[in-house]
Design a protein around this motif. Structure first.
Motif, PDB file in Angstrom:
ATOM      1  N   ARG A   5      83.927  61.863  43.898  1.00 23.69           N
ATOM      2  CA  ARG A   5      83.655  60.814  44.864  1.00 23.69           C
ATOM      3  C   ARG A   5      83.710  59.448  44.208  1.00 23.69           C
ATOM      4  NH1 ARG A   5      78.366  63.277  47.938  1.00 23.69           N
ATOM      5  NH2 ARG A   5      79.449  64.528  49.500  1.00 23.69           N
ATOM      6  N   LEU A   6      84.137  58.454  44.984  1.00 22.95           N
ATOM      7  CA  LEU A   6      84.063  57.080  44.501  1.00 22.95           C
ATOM      8  C   LEU A   6      82.601  56.696  44.334  1.00 22.95           C
ATOM      9  CD1 LEU A   6      86.732  55.219  46.680  1.00 22.95           C
ATOM     10  CD2 LEU A   6      86.946  55.946  44.319  1.00 22.95           C
ATOM     11  N   PRO A   7      82.278  56.007  43.251  1.00 21.89           N
ATOM     12  CA  PRO A   7      80.881  55.606  43.057  1.00 21.89           C
ATOM     13  C   PRO A   7      80.452  54.579  44.097  1.00 21.89           C
ATOM     14  CG  PRO A   7      82.299  54.575  41.415  1.00 21.89           C
ATOM     15  CD  PRO A   7      83.155  55.561  42.157  1.00 21.89           C
ATOM     16  N   LEU A   8      79.286  54.801  44.649  1.00 21.06           N
ATOM     17  CA  LEU A   8      78.750  53.902  45.657  1.00 21.06           C
ATOM     18  C   LEU A   8      77.382  53.375  45.223  1.00 21.06           C
ATOM     19  CD1 LEU A   8      79.421  55.916  48.964  1.00 21.06           C
ATOM     20  CD2 LEU A   8      80.725  53.966  48.096  1.00 21.06           C
ATOM     21  N   ALA A   9      77.092  52.160  45.663  1.00 24.03           N
ATOM     22  CA  ALA A   9      75.754  51.581  45.528  1.00 24.03           C
ATOM     23  C   ALA A   9      75.561  50.680  46.737  1.00 24.03           C
ATOM     24  CB  ALA A   9      75.612  50.810  44.222  1.00 24.03           C
ATOM     25  N   GLY A  10      74.363  50.164  46.909  1.00 18.17           N
ATOM     26  CA  GLY A  10      74.125  49.311  48.064  1.00 18.17           C
ATOM     27  C   GLY A  10      72.753  48.689  48.000  1.00 18.17           C
ATOM     28  N   VAL A  11      72.371  48.048  49.093  1.00 17.46           N
ATOM     29  CA  VAL A  11      71.062  47.417  49.182  1.00 17.46           C
ATOM     30  C   VAL A  11      70.415  47.821  50.500  1.00 17.46           C
ATOM     31  CG1 VAL A  11      72.110  45.257  50.056  1.00 17.46           C
ATOM     32  CG2 VAL A  11      69.778  45.232  49.125  1.00 17.46           C
ATOM     33  N   LEU A  12      69.166  48.283  50.419  1.00 21.18           N
ATOM     34  CA  LEU A  12      68.403  48.699  51.595  1.00 21.18           C
ATOM     35  C   LEU A  12      67.344  47.657  51.919  1.00 21.18           C
ATOM     36  CD1 LEU A  12      69.392  51.500  50.256  1.00 21.18           C
ATOM     37  CD2 LEU A  12      67.552  52.523  51.575  1.00 21.18           C
ATOM     38  N   GLY A  13      67.286  47.265  53.173  1.00 20.35           N
ATOM     39  CA  GLY A  13      66.273  46.328  53.618  1.00 20.35           C
ATOM     40  C   GLY A  13      66.243  46.278  55.129  1.00 20.35           C
ATOM     41  N   TRP A  14      65.304  45.491  55.660  1.00 18.22           N
ATOM     42  CA  TRP A  14      65.219  45.308  57.125  1.00 18.22           C
ATOM     43  C   TRP A  14      64.514  43.995  57.425  1.00 18.22           C
ATOM     44  CZ3 TRP A  14      67.628  47.745  60.972  1.00 18.22           C
ATOM     45  CH2 TRP A  14      67.220  47.475  62.276  1.00 18.22           C
ATOM     46  N   PRO A  15      65.253  42.967  57.878  1.00 17.78           N
ATOM     47  CA  PRO A  15      66.701  42.905  58.092  1.00 17.78           C
ATOM     48  C   PRO A  15      67.443  42.751  56.767  1.00 17.78           C
ATOM     49  CG  PRO A  15      65.719  40.779  58.543  1.00 17.78           C
ATOM     50  CD  PRO A  15      64.576  41.694  58.227  1.00 17.78           C
TER      51      PRO A  15
END
Length: 278
Positions: A5-15
């Motif tokens: 799989r392609l490496p993924l990252a991200g940011v979690l928040g609300w909003p």
């Protein structure tokens, strides 16, 4: 997780739509020719645990976590760094190959690296620091200043009880000063840091004059909208050293990117321009 799989990252928040972190990490991904992505993930508090636990199955190597999830994520981690435990919040999560979850807080690291890059030779040990605000960012910054040798932190917050609570967690080097007497606390300081939202676009101004601060003091505002806050403009007009807030965001992203994508990224003018672009 699958190696294919392609490496993924991200940011979690609300909003989360306002986050500039995707610009930051995608710039590095492009620069270093890494096939992967970094995405925003808007997750409400009630759904956070379920969404968070699903991420490794979807190919995520890690995520940044922002308001309101930075405290919640600590109880979901397998291992918590000393600085995240001390601060009581995490912003950088790594999903390790063995299935464990490592929680760290890189805000203080980003803060110190920003000041060191923006004011050559600066050290927290130069003298007392005045810190304005007693929220989560203040907690990370106080921890970083103390670890870098600040002999004293003068802490002021509009609600004094919050400052007193925070000071109580860090011990005798943190002294609470009254918000109405901030300018008295400028005498002899080496570093001034605004961690409040005052002076930010759409917020009330920060009512403070720097005239009692030493000319040698370094002034920093962690706000970066606008980039040049009234506090920084005054410091500039007085020919004091000053550092804007965007560099803290840039530098705090480095440890996570290295952990997730295997490259230690650089912070430079091109990155700064990419993150600030409208």
């Amino acid at each position: 997780m699958s190696a294919n799989r392609l490496p993924l990252a991200g940011v979690l928040g609300w909003p989360i739509a306002h986050s500039r972190s995707p610009r930051l990490h995608r710039h590095w991904l492009a620069r270093y020719g890494i096939e992967g992505d970094y995405i925003t993930l808007g997750v409400e508090p009630r759904d956070f645990e379920a969404a968070f636990r699903a991420l490794p199955l979807l190919g995520f190597r890690g995520v940044n976590v922002t308001i309101p999830h930075k405290e919640t994520v600590l109880r979901l981690a397998t291992k918590v760094s000393d600085r995240a435990a001390l601060i009581g919040a995490a912003n950088t999560i790594t999903f390790r190959e063995d299935g464990s979850i490592y929680a760290d807080n890189t805000d203080g690291y980003g803060f110190l690296e920003n000041l060191r890059a923006g004011a050559a030779g600066w050290k927290a040990s130069e003298g007392p620091a005045l810190v304005l605000g007693a929220g989560g960012a203040s907690r990370a910054i106080i921890s970083a200043l103390l670890s870098d040798g600040a002999p004293e932190i003068r802490l002021a917050n509009r609600t004094r009880s919050r400052a007193e609570f925070l000071a109580g967690e860090f011990g005798g080097r943190v002294k609470v000063v009254d918000w109405l007497h901030i300018e008295d606390a400028l005498d002899g300081v080496a570093t001034v840091v605004n961690t409040t939202s005052l002076g930010m676009t759409g917020q009330p101004p920060l009512q403070i004059s720097l005239k009692r601060a030493p000319k040698t003091a370094l002034v920093n505002d962690i706000v970066y909208s606008p980039l040049m806050t009234p506090l920084l403009e005054e410091a500039q007009s007085r020919r004091m050293r000053w550092v804007d807030g965007i560099g803290m965001l840039l530098h705090q992203g480095r440890p996570g990117f290295e952990a997730w994508f295997g490259v230690a990224p650089e912070v430079d003018a091109d990155l700064r321009a990419a993150v600030l672009a409208e």
